[in-house]
Design a protein around this motif. Structure first.
Motif, mmCIF file in Angstrom:
data_model
loop_
_atom_site.group_PDB
_atom_site.id
_atom_site.type_symbol
_atom_site.label_atom_id
_atom_site.label_comp_id
_atom_site.label_asym_id
_atom_site.label_seq_id
_atom_site.Cartn_x
_atom_site.Cartn_y
_atom_site.Cartn_z
ATOM 1 N N UNK A 125 0.835 -1.203 0.000
ATOM 2 C CA UNK A 125 0.000 0.000 0.000
ATOM 3 C C UNK A 125 0.867 1.250 0.000
ATOM 4 N N UNK A 126 1.926 1.216 0.799
ATOM 5 C CA UNK A 126 2.846 2.361 0.845
ATOM 6 C C UNK A 126 3.556 2.544 -0.489
ATOM 7 N N UNK A 169 -13.883 5.173 15.287
ATOM 8 C CA UNK A 169 -13.397 6.533 15.053
ATOM 9 C C UNK A 169 -12.173 6.533 14.153
ATOM 10 N N UNK A 170 -11.511 5.368 14.043
ATOM 11 C CA UNK A 170 -10.275 5.229 13.271
ATOM 12 C C UNK A 170 -9.212 6.207 13.776
ATOM 13 N N UNK A 172 7.256 6.952 16.065
ATOM 14 C CA UNK A 172 7.117 5.521 15.790
ATOM 15 C C UNK A 172 5.672 5.081 15.766
ATOM 16 N N UNK A 173 4.890 5.549 16.746
ATOM 17 C CA UNK A 173 3.476 5.180 16.803
ATOM 18 C C UNK A 173 2.732 5.710 15.583
ATOM 19 N N UNK A 174 3.011 6.964 15.217
ATOM 20 C CA UNK A 174 2.333 7.580 14.079
ATOM 21 C C UNK A 174 2.584 6.837 12.786
ATOM 22 N N UNK A 175 3.781 6.306 12.634
ATOM 23 C CA UNK A 175 4.121 5.535 11.436
ATOM 24 C C UNK A 175 3.228 4.299 11.320
ATOM 25 N N UNK A 219 -0.628 5.384 10.613
ATOM 26 C CA UNK A 219 -0.892 5.795 9.228
ATOM 27 C C UNK A 219 -0.917 4.583 8.298
ATOM 28 N N UNK A 220 -0.098 3.574 8.591
ATOM 29 C CA UNK A 220 -0.083 2.375 7.766
ATOM 30 C C UNK A 220 -1.362 1.565 7.877
ATOM 31 N N UNK A 221 -2.116 1.800 8.946
ATOM 32 C CA UNK A 221 -3.376 1.081 9.145
ATOM 33 C C UNK A 221 -4.590 1.994 8.967
ATOM 34 N N UNK A 222 -4.377 3.193 8.441
ATOM 35 C CA UNK A 222 -5.484 4.104 8.183
ATOM 36 C C UNK A 222 -6.038 4.776 9.423
#
Length: 348
Positions: free
Chosen positions: A39-40, A58-59, A83-86, A89-92
């Motif tokens: 996807x990336x 709420x995603x 790290x968490x944000x990465x 974002x990969x899981x929407x």
């Protein structure tokens, strides 16, 4: 690029791809990683509104940070968030970040639950006397603790470095090098991680038959001035330490500055071991790093914590998810044998 095209590129069904992107536990970690990477690579971005409608979620994941903890851990916290944000974002997923006054922390959690602003939260900076997990249990809000809550390890989900073992090993390394006056420049000991680090330090001393000298232990926010001022004061005392065990790289830089100001050489006259969170903006790398350290990547911890909270969101009634990380002990230039009494007298 839509979901059908992404599915065709992967040779998987649209259902499997959708479930992988949304973190469903029945999709293997290997398949999920493959889907996220493709996807990336192809620039696929899930339709978040459609995901919200399809899942009723709420995603988003919430991070509520009391100002006192934020001020203390700001650089380290930012690395964790990266790290968490990465992973999110990969899981929407989006990230909701709220820095609030300490007195408003409970209100912030209640608002997240009431308005369904987030599907779960990551609890940061657990204290020695911790109660926030009781509130989250009451609200029915899935959560992961970054750190551990003493006495609640069995009923909470958490990810934590084995701080006690890391500082026990570091202290024993200094003791094996002949050091007997070892100063501990710790973080705030109202925080659980700092209490565990002190316990590791004291355990190592006890194993060597040594008593703890309270004059060699300090506790405060992990800043560079704190490290410098504390180390300089101790080095100028009548019975100075020959080694320092330091809670963070930022404070260790201050300790290094103090050693230089005292006319001493780090690694020769005075040894230093620090905890290294592998901060991207403050590397301690190379074949022979500047600092001997206990190392555990805070960014990797953030990525893993995010994976764990997404799993918890999918299976909120499942058993606690717990992961204890072991820190590496990396030998650098900042440690050496304890100076002889004669050598110490000459340098003084």
């Amino acid at each position: 690029m839509n979901l059908k095209e992404l599915s065709n590129a992967l040779g998987l069904s649209q259902t499997t791809v959708s479930r992988a992107l949304n973190g469903y536990p029945e999709v293997s970690a290997k398949t999920r990683a493959r889907v996220v990477e493709m996807a990336r690579k192809l620039g696929y971005e899930p339709n978040q509104q459609a995901q919200k409608l399809a899942t009723g979620r709420a995603m988003a994941i919430g991070h509520v940070i009391p100002r006192s903890v934020h001020d203390m851990m700001n650089p380290i916290f930012l690395e964790f968030i990266a790290g968490a944000g990465q992973t999110y974002s990969g899981h929407g997923y989006d990230m909701i970040l709220s820095v609030v006054e300490d007195a408003r922390e409970e209100e912030a959690f209640r608002e997240i639950a009431r308005k369904k602003k987030a599907d779960g939260v990551i609890l940061q900076g657990p204290r020695v006397q911790e109660t926030r997990h009781d509130l989250l249990d009451e609200l029915g809000l899935p959560y992961i603790v970054h750190g551990r809550i003493s006495g609640a390890e069995e009923r909470t989900s958490w990810i934590d470095v084995n701080n006690l073992r890391a500082f026990e090993r570091a202290t024993k390394l200094l003791l094996d090098l002949g050091h007997r006056r070892i100063a501990l420049i710790n973080g705030r000991e109202t925080m659980d991680f700092a209490a565990r680090r002190r316990a590791g330090y004291e355990k190592a001393l006890a194993d060597f038959g040594l008593e703890v000298d309270p004059a060699l232990i300090s506790s405060a926010d992990m800043t560079e001035p704190y490290g410098a001022e504390t180390a300089y004061r101790l080095l100028k005392s009548k019975t100075p330490p020959t080694a320092f065990l330091v809670a963070s790289m930022i404070s260790a830089i201050g300790v290094s500055r103090a050693i230089s100001l005292a006319g001493l050489k780090m690694g020769q006259d005075v040894s230093v071991i620090t905890h290294d969170d592998a901060l991207s903006f403050l590397p301690n790398s190379g074949d022979m790093p500047i600092f001997t350290c206990t190392r555990s990547s805070i960014r990797q911890a953030g990525m893993r914590a995010a994976e764990m909270i997404l799993q918890k969101v999918q299976t909120p009634d499942g058993p606690p998810i717990c992961e204890r990380l072991e820190a590496e002990l990396i030998i650098g230039q900042s440690t050496g044998p304890a100076p002889s009494v004669e050598g110490a007298q000459k340098s003084g």
